[in-house]
Design a protein around this motif. Structure first.
Motif, PDB file in Angstrom:
ATOM      1  N   PHE A  19       6.540  28.331 -21.502  1.00 38.58           N
ATOM      2  CA  PHE A  19       5.310  28.543 -20.729  1.00 38.58           C
ATOM      3  C   PHE A  19       4.533  27.239 -20.675  1.00 38.58           C
ATOM      4  N   GLY A  40      -0.700  28.678 -18.417  1.00 36.25           N
ATOM      5  CA  GLY A  40      -0.231  28.564 -17.043  1.00 36.25           C
ATOM      6  C   GLY A  40      -0.496  27.158 -16.536  1.00 36.25           C
ATOM      7  N   PHE A  96       4.936  29.756 -14.273  1.00 34.50           N
ATOM      8  CA  PHE A  96       4.123  29.542 -15.473  1.00 34.50           C
ATOM      9  C   PHE A  96       4.905  29.889 -16.751  1.00 34.50           C
ATOM     10  N   THR A  97       5.644  30.981 -16.662  1.00 34.33           N
ATOM     11  CA  THR A  97       6.321  31.500 -17.856  1.00 34.33           C
ATOM     12  C   THR A  97       7.726  31.961 -17.497  1.00 34.33           C
ATOM     13  N   VAL A 157       1.804  38.509 -18.887  1.00 32.96           N
ATOM     14  CA  VAL A 157       0.731  37.510 -18.805  1.00 32.96           C
ATOM     15  C   VAL A 157      -0.419  37.875 -19.736  1.00 32.96           C
ATOM     16  N   LEU A 189       0.611  37.355 -23.392  1.00 24.26           N
ATOM     17  CA  LEU A 189       0.765  35.940 -23.743  1.00 24.26           C
ATOM     18  C   LEU A 189      -0.604  35.291 -23.900  1.00 24.26           C
TER      19      LEU A 189
END
Lengths: 258, 348
Positions: free
Chosen positions: A65, A123, A157-158, A246, A249
């Protein structure tokens, strides 16, 4: 003469009502260290298998990430920028030894003093996400083409990739691919802040230890988890899936390591 | 008593006044990687082109780099395995040479060489390829009627003994860095919007690129590895070709044979798909003769080997979808690249 000037600056700072919380005109190094976990176990790609929910087991190939706009917050309230962007990538953590060392990012020329917290965006921040890999030199965290959706003009982002054994029979036949990035109507960037008392001294290196628990990301509880029998991939097109990843995380998975 | 020989004059005639060369490429290809100690010059590139096409680099002067890297085939050779000077087959399929200046992640299928300069050292002494020695090649270049002046013009050396393998591979690397392809229909239609795509091209694009899709499952997802303007992410992956019980059982260890990481066994470079229409057969071992066979392989979803890429998963592929994907793949063909006069054999 230079030494005298430095002395006078120090006195000036003290004379002007500065406190011991103020940063001083000396510099040290800060090392940001991320250790990955899956629950209580070290997070090891490929080599380790983990018990999962509902009788399933899971094995990972990739967990990564981005973190953006990484700042230390001084006790005085001042923000000090550590870095603009990093890719926290556990792909090559393939042994427990490597897991115990974690992933480190070093920042030099950090003003000496007392800090109370770190903040970072999980992010890719909006400004950076308007650019593309071609805008960056080789080696830059944002230069890797594989982390960019050219069709959507967004970084991913991940990423979580791996395999699931759906019935505990030892066969990890279900492939898992979860790629989360921003789409036009799906803003996913969020800044988090973690309290930690960090002292930075002149010419010394201070470590800020963080943990990232992948279990918290995909399985925060036994009643709220990604059920791989139902879903094995998402590319930010199933809100229930990418929201779970999201949110967890950003809110639950990253902690200061004790 | 033997008469003493007069000293041999090894001085190279000619001038050294190199002309800097600016690599022209669209911004969307990113920043070219050009080593500080090997800047591009017109003289260096021309020397590199000549060395690339000259069989002088092989032991019997029958093969040049271009024997296996033909411009018409995007600098590959359309054989499953290339044939060396002794008639022996190589071990892997000859890779196309395209947009190499932008590759940040090693060369060869297994990434064993970090730079183009290092890469160019290997084929000369590979007994399955040119089977010469660099000592011999250096001797041949030093006594050649033309090359010493060209080495001087490119690198400013004064004496023939200064012609070395290091300078030879620098020149070849310079030439290879100029091999830029960015004028395919893919560029014109999808990156520069110079015309609208045909229906089939658009359907193929939607099958190829995952990210704009709202399809949850069953998507080919080619762009996971072949995304972006380079049509590769330059990584090494196990793309599901071989079914092995243990990672040690791959016939060709690929990346793992270089870094001794068992989890990288069976992984190979994700090649750029630029000009893929021209570079059959496909894969590191050239096992697939057609693009259709390649698509059938990926649709089958691999074998579930431990380090098989998680993005290799089964998907339905109708004949129409296959046609559309192949139409899209053919938009990567850039004949202005394969026919570029600057990339052709200077000895013809």
């Amino acid at each position: 003469m230079i030494a005298l000037l430095g002395l006078s600056l120090t006195f000036f700072s003290a004379d002007c009502g500065g406190s011991e919380d103020d940063l001083v005109d000396e510099f040290g190094e800060v090392e940001l260290n991320f250790q990955g976990f899956f629950g209580a176990d070290p997070l090891v790609m490929l080599a380790n298998e983990y018990d999962y929910e509902a009788g399933m087991d899971v094995r990972f190939q990739l967990f990564q990430f981005y973190v953006s706009e990484i700042n230390l917050i001084a006790k005085s309230g001042e923000k000090v920028r550590l870095g603009e962007i990093e890719l926290v990538n556990f792909e090559n953590i393939q042994s427990e030894d490597a897991a115990s060392k974690g992933l480190s990012f070093s920042y030099s020329n950090i003003p000496a003093g007392e800090y109370r917290a770190i903040e970072m965006g999980i992010g890719v921040s909006g400004d950076l996400n308007e650019k593309a890999p071609a805008d960056y030199p080789v080696g830059h965290p944002l230069a890797f083409q594989g982390n960019y959706w050219s069709g959507l003009s967004s970084y991913i982002f991940t990423k979580i990739e791996g395999n699931a054994d759906l019935n505990g029979d030892g066969d990890f036949t279900e492939k898992l691919t979860f790629h989360i990035g921003e789409k036009e109507d799906v803003p996913l960037y969020q800044t988090i802040s973690l309290d930690y008392e960090l002292s930075v001294s002149k010419d010394q290196s201070s470590v800020l230890p963080l943990s990232v628990d992948l279990k918290q990301v995909i399985s925060p509880s036994s009643t709220n988890f990604l059920d791989f029998r139902e879903v094995s991939q998402d590319h930010t097109n199933q809100a229930s899936v990418y929201t779970l990843i999201v949110d967890n995380l950003q809110k639950n998975a990253i902690r200061v390591r004790q | 008593m033997e008469k003493p020989q007069p000293p041999v004059d090894e001085t190279i005639s000619g001038v050294y006044d190199p002309t800097p060369f600016t690599l022209v490429a669209p911004q969307y290809l990113g920043q070219a990687i050009i080593p500080e100690d090997n800047p591009l010059t017109e003289e260096g590139i021309e020397l590199g082109r000549r060395l690339f096409f000259d069989p002088i680099l092989s032991v019997d002067s029958t093969q040049s780099c271009s024997s296996c890297h033909d411009p018409a085939a995007s600098f590959s050779d359309n054989r499953q395995f290339s044939i060396g000077v002794n008639g022996d087959k190589g071990l892997r399929n000859a890779m196309p040479l395209v947009n190499l200046a932008f590759n940040p992640n090693g060369f060869f299928w297994d990434g064993r060489r970090a730079s183009l300069e290092e890469q160019a050292l290997d084929p000369i002494e590979d007994h399955l390829e040119m089977a010469d020695t660099w000592e011999n090649v250096e001797r041949k270049l030093r006594r050649h009627p033309d090359y010493p002046q060209r080495f001087k013009a490119a690198f400013g050396i004064e004496q023939k003994p200064e012609i070395t393998r290091d300078l030879a591979v620098k020149a070849i690397a310079q030439f290879e860095r100029t091999l830029v392809s960015a004028n395919a229909e893919f560029d014109k239609v999808f990156l520069r919007a110079e015309r609208f795509p045909t229906d089939a091209e658009q359907r193929g694009k939607l099958l190829f690129f995952f990210e704009p899709s709202d399809i949850f499952d069953d998507h080919p997802g080619c762009s996971h590895c072949h995304g972006g303007q380079h049509l590769t992410d330059f990584s090494f992956r196990n793309n599901g070709l071989d079914d092995v019980e243990e990672l040690e059982n791959f016939e060709d260890l690929g990346r793992g044979g270089v870094n001794n990481n068992r989890f990288d066994n069976g992984k190979f470079r994700v090649p750029s798909l630029r000009n893929v229409e021209l570079t059959a057969p496909y894969m590191h071992d050239g096992r697939f003769e057609t693009l259709e066979e390649v698509l059938d392989h990926y649709a089958s979803g691999g074998h579930g080997v431990l380090n098989e890429d998680a993005n290799i998963r089964t998907f339905p592929l109708t004949e129409q979808q296959k046609l559309d994907l192949v139409v899209f793949l053919k938009t990567f063909t850039d004949t202005s690249f394969t026919q570029n006069p600057a990339f052709q054999n200077p000895f013809k």
